[in-house]
Write a protein that holds these residues in place. Sequence first.
Motif, PDB file in Angstrom:
ATOM      1  N   GLN A 263       0.826  -1.204   0.000  1.00 22.27           N
ATOM      2  CA  GLN A 263       0.000   0.000   0.000  1.00 22.27           C
ATOM      3  C   GLN A 263       0.868   1.265   0.000  1.00 22.27           C
ATOM      4  OE1 GLN A 263      -3.471   0.067  -0.289  1.00 22.27           O
ATOM      5  NE2 GLN A 263      -2.916   2.189  -0.737  1.00 22.27           N
ATOM      6  N   ASN A 264       1.903   1.233   0.833  1.00 27.29           N
ATOM      7  CA  ASN A 264       2.820   2.380   0.939  1.00 27.29           C
ATOM      8  C   ASN A 264       3.438   2.690  -0.437  1.00 27.29           C
ATOM      9  OD1 ASN A 264       4.902   4.174   1.584  1.00 27.29           O
ATOM     10  ND2 ASN A 264       5.434   3.157   3.493  1.00 27.29           N
ATOM     11  N   CYS A 265       3.938   1.654  -1.116  1.00 31.25           N
ATOM     12  CA  CYS A 265       4.559   1.875  -2.435  1.00 31.25           C
ATOM     13  C   CYS A 265       3.534   2.396  -3.435  1.00 31.25           C
ATOM     14  CB  CYS A 265       5.181   0.583  -2.969  1.00 31.25           C
ATOM     15  SG  CYS A 265       6.584   0.037  -2.004  1.00 31.25           S
ATOM     16  N   GLN A 266       2.310   1.842  -3.374  1.00 33.44           N
ATOM     17  CA  GLN A 266       1.277   2.306  -4.311  1.00 33.44           C
ATOM     18  C   GLN A 266       0.970   3.786  -4.102  1.00 33.44           C
ATOM     19  OE1 GLN A 266      -1.967  -0.445  -3.917  1.00 33.44           O
ATOM     20  NE2 GLN A 266      -0.969  -1.951  -5.239  1.00 33.44           N
ATOM     21  N   ASN A 267       0.914   4.197  -2.840  1.00 34.01           N
ATOM     22  CA  ASN A 267       0.655   5.619  -2.550  1.00 34.01           C
ATOM     23  C   ASN A 267       1.722   6.505  -3.173  1.00 34.01           C
ATOM     24  OD1 ASN A 267      -1.529   4.853  -1.031  1.00 34.01           O
ATOM     25  ND2 ASN A 267      -0.499   5.079   0.947  1.00 34.01           N
ATOM     26  N   ILE A 268       2.975   6.114  -2.993  1.00 37.66           N
ATOM     27  CA  ILE A 268       4.083   6.926  -3.525  1.00 37.66           C
ATOM     28  C   ILE A 268       4.024   6.964  -5.053  1.00 37.66           C
ATOM     29  CG2 ILE A 268       6.619   7.078  -3.746  1.00 37.66           C
ATOM     30  CD1 ILE A 268       5.871   7.628  -0.920  1.00 37.66           C
ATOM     31  N   ILE A 269       3.783   5.797  -5.655  1.00 37.53           N
ATOM     32  CA  ILE A 269       3.742   5.742  -7.119  1.00 37.53           C
ATOM     33  C   ILE A 269       2.618   6.639  -7.649  1.00 37.53           C
ATOM     34  CG2 ILE A 269       3.233   4.210  -9.101  1.00 37.53           C
ATOM     35  CD1 ILE A 269       4.723   1.973  -7.463  1.00 37.53           C
ATOM     36  N   HIS A 270       1.475   6.591  -6.982  1.00 30.07           N
ATOM     37  CA  HIS A 270       0.342   7.422  -7.405  1.00 30.07           C
ATOM     38  C   HIS A 270       0.716   8.913  -7.345  1.00 30.07           C
ATOM     39  CE1 HIS A 270      -3.785   8.646  -8.017  1.00 30.07           C
ATOM     40  NE2 HIS A 270      -3.629   9.505  -7.016  1.00 30.07           N
ATOM     41  N   THR A 271       1.283   9.328  -6.211  1.00 32.67           N
ATOM     42  CA  THR A 271       1.664  10.746  -6.065  1.00 32.67           C
ATOM     43  C   THR A 271       2.737  11.113  -7.085  1.00 32.67           C
ATOM     44  OG1 THR A 271       1.252  10.491  -3.688  1.00 32.67           O
ATOM     45  CG2 THR A 271       2.373  12.505  -4.375  1.00 32.67           C
ATOM     46  N   ARG A 272       3.656  10.186  -7.354  1.00 31.11           N
ATOM     47  CA  ARG A 272       4.724  10.463  -8.329  1.00 31.11           C
ATOM     48  C   ARG A 272       4.133  10.710  -9.719  1.00 31.11           C
ATOM     49  NH1 ARG A 272       7.984   5.417  -9.312  1.00 31.11           N
ATOM     50  NH2 ARG A 272       6.324   4.984 -10.805  1.00 31.11           N
ATOM     51  N   GLU A 273       3.206   9.860 -10.117  1.00 30.15           N
ATOM     52  CA  GLU A 273       2.642  10.005 -11.461  1.00 30.15           C
ATOM     53  C   GLU A 273       1.859  11.314 -11.585  1.00 30.15           C
ATOM     54  OE1 GLU A 273       3.613   8.074 -14.025  1.00 30.15           O
ATOM     55  OE2 GLU A 273       4.933   7.257 -12.481  1.00 30.15           O
ATOM     56  N   GLU A 274       1.136  11.678 -10.516  1.00 32.75           N
ATOM     57  CA  GLU A 274       0.441  12.976 -10.501  1.00 32.75           C
ATOM     58  C   GLU A 274       1.463  14.113 -10.609  1.00 32.75           C
ATOM     59  OE1 GLU A 274      -2.904  13.784 -10.407  1.00 32.75           O
ATOM     60  OE2 GLU A 274      -2.943  11.666 -10.986  1.00 32.75           O
ATOM     61  N   SER A 275       2.556  13.969  -9.856  1.00 39.86           N
ATOM     62  CA  SER A 275       3.584  15.021  -9.818  1.00 39.86           C
ATOM     63  C   SER A 275       4.230  15.215 -11.193  1.00 39.86           C
ATOM     64  CB  SER A 275       4.659  14.695  -8.785  1.00 39.86           C
ATOM     65  OG  SER A 275       4.066  14.557  -7.514  1.00 39.86           O
ATOM     66  N   LYS A 276       4.391  14.111 -11.918  1.00 42.45           N
ATOM     67  CA  LYS A 276       4.977  14.226 -13.266  1.00 42.45           C
ATOM     68  C   LYS A 276       4.095  15.116 -14.138  1.00 42.45           C
ATOM     69  CE  LYS A 276       7.218   9.686 -13.456  1.00 42.45           C
ATOM     70  NZ  LYS A 276       7.102   8.307 -13.969  1.00 42.45           N
ATOM     71  N   PRO A 336       0.764  13.901  -0.396  1.00 43.87           N
ATOM     72  CA  PRO A 336       0.035  14.710  -1.386  1.00 43.87           C
ATOM     73  C   PRO A 336      -0.065  16.179  -0.972  1.00 43.87           C
ATOM     74  CG  PRO A 336      -1.081  12.631  -1.047  1.00 43.87           C
ATOM     75  CD  PRO A 336       0.047  12.671  -0.057  1.00 43.87           C
ATOM     76  N   GLN A 337      -0.331  16.445   0.310  1.00 49.20           N
ATOM     77  CA  GLN A 337      -0.468  17.858   0.718  1.00 49.20           C
ATOM     78  C   GLN A 337       0.876  18.599   0.668  1.00 49.20           C
ATOM     79  OE1 GLN A 337      -1.344  15.141   2.403  1.00 49.20           O
ATOM     80  NE2 GLN A 337      -1.199  15.367   4.628  1.00 49.20           N
ATOM     81  N   GLN A 338       1.968  17.894   0.900  1.00 47.87           N
ATOM     82  CA  GLN A 338       3.292  18.534   0.754  1.00 47.87           C
ATOM     83  C   GLN A 338       3.555  18.875  -0.709  1.00 47.87           C
ATOM     84  OE1 GLN A 338       5.645  15.336   2.601  1.00 47.87           O
ATOM     85  NE2 GLN A 338       6.136  16.741   4.267  1.00 47.87           N
ATOM     86  N   MET A 339       3.141  17.963  -1.592  1.00 49.30           N
ATOM     87  CA  MET A 339       3.341  18.223  -3.023  1.00 49.30           C
ATOM     88  C   MET A 339       2.465  19.393  -3.468  1.00 49.30           C
ATOM     89  SD  MET A 339       5.665  16.071  -3.363  1.00 49.30           S
ATOM     90  CE  MET A 339       6.210  16.008  -5.058  1.00 49.30           C
ATOM     91  N   ASP A 340       1.265  19.520  -2.876  1.00 47.85           N
ATOM     92  CA  ASP A 340       0.406  20.668  -3.206  1.00 47.85           C
ATOM     93  C   ASP A 340       1.115  21.967  -2.860  1.00 47.85           C
ATOM     94  OD1 ASP A 340      -1.566  18.992  -4.074  1.00 47.85           O
ATOM     95  OD2 ASP A 340      -2.779  19.110  -2.243  1.00 47.85           O
ATOM     96  N   THR A 341       1.718  22.012  -1.659  1.00 49.41           N
ATOM     97  CA  THR A 341       2.436  23.228  -1.247  1.00 49.41           C
ATOM     98  C   THR A 341       3.586  23.513  -2.209  1.00 49.41           C
ATOM     99  OG1 THR A 341       1.923  22.617   1.026  1.00 49.41           O
ATOM    100  CG2 THR A 341       3.571  24.344   0.734  1.00 49.41           C
ATOM    101  N   LEU A 342       4.329  22.449  -2.563  1.00 42.59           N
ATOM    102  CA  LEU A 342       5.437  22.613  -3.509  1.00 42.59           C
ATOM    103  C   LEU A 342       4.930  23.198  -4.829  1.00 42.59           C
ATOM    104  CD1 LEU A 342       8.408  21.842  -4.575  1.00 42.59           C
ATOM    105  CD2 LEU A 342       7.324  19.738  -5.392  1.00 42.59           C
ATOM    106  N   PHE A 343       3.871  22.614  -5.365  1.00 44.23           N
ATOM    107  CA  PHE A 343       3.393  23.057  -6.681  1.00 44.23           C
ATOM    108  C   PHE A 343       2.773  24.453  -6.630  1.00 44.23           C
ATOM    109  CE2 PHE A 343       3.886  18.514  -7.741  1.00 44.23           C
ATOM    110  CZ  PHE A 343       4.713  18.693  -8.843  1.00 44.23           C
ATOM    111  N   ASP A 344       2.131  24.798  -5.514  1.00 42.40           N
ATOM    112  CA  ASP A 344       1.608  26.172  -5.376  1.00 42.40           C
ATOM    113  C   ASP A 344       2.761  27.161  -5.463  1.00 42.40           C
ATOM    114  OD1 ASP A 344      -0.913  25.256  -5.109  1.00 42.40           O
ATOM    115  OD2 ASP A 344      -1.046  25.518  -2.923  1.00 42.40           O
TER     116      ASP A 344
END
Length: 354
Positions: A263-276, A336-344
């Motif tokens: 589950q942990n790996c799936q979460n990271i992969i999902h966020t990574r693909e969104e981040s790309k 995901p919320q950290q990535m939101d801050t980064l992208f903002d």
Amino acid sequence: MKPWESGIRKVTPYIPGEQPRISDIIKLNTNENPYPPSPAVEKVISGYPTETLRLYPDPACQVLVDAIAEYYGIGRDCVFVGIGSDDVLALSFLTFFNQELPILFPDITYSFYDVWAELYRIPFRRIPLDEGFAWHKEDYRIPNGGIVLANPNAPTGLYANLNDIEDVLSHNPDSIVIIDEAYIDFGGTSALPLLKKYDNLLIVQTFSKSRSLAGMRIGYAMGNPLLIRYLNDVKYSFNSYTMNRVTLEAGAAAIKDRDYFVQNCQNIIHTREESKKRLARLGFSFPDSMTNFIFASHEHIDAEELFTALKEHGIFVRHFGADRIKNYLRITIGLPQQMDTLFDFLASYIEKHA
Ligand code: PMP
């Protein structure tokens, strides 16, 4: 210079990523996992019988070795454990790379490889990656004293398929080939099935990334029993009690919790693909990462400038000064919320400065 300085082993050390002491930052600079480790680890540590700490740990690290062997369905004599994969890799360089011929690794790769080579005085040769940061199997068909390849590679994030890894193994039967799979759990396929066929293969992995245990320091190698025996001989000639009692138990508990890991790996992969997708929309380009980080370069904004701006805003990423990669930032995948801050922040910065 002091008179005794000429006899000293002088090295230029590896520079680890910053570990700031302030806590309210967004830490995307050392490829840690943003999720906590398995609850099974908490259970081991909180209930740990501290009176047993007066005793030395098991030098053979059997509980952890057995748990890893069982997880992968290999013999316990095929597994070696150490204090993070840095420890396992350092011992492997010392054990396996002992020839006059240079060892080979890409020009852009984990920057500890040349540090260990210099420390042990192992000759080495950096093989240039192509423009897109890929390595080519044909380049590894030259005489050598060993080969080390990170797959996926760091800091590029690029994954090489197993046919290319197998080609390197089959063309180098006289060398030990180390495959550093620190990031393999984020979408790649491990070279593990090749162990049956190639006795010159050593696979190194870690609990620091996909198992959220960077702070515990657990790494391991998998290879044929003869390689593992040679590694153990060197370990026992250096420090026999490498892993402490708590770590051995916590590590065994972590690897047994397969569901949590998946589950942990799936979460990271999902966020990574969104981040790309988000990075591409903002004008970044990057090799297609199969890791828990993305190595990105902006079409208009200088990476070092962006690195500094991010840091001032409390967002830590990694920047390397080496020539070919100095316009890239390595961004670890966070929550995901950290990535939101980064992208903002990136969106508003780029709007103002591009
Ligand atoms: N190999 C690679 C490619 C890495 O990026 C890292 C993390 N710095 C390591 C090995 C070492 O990780 P650890 O010692 O935490 O297992």
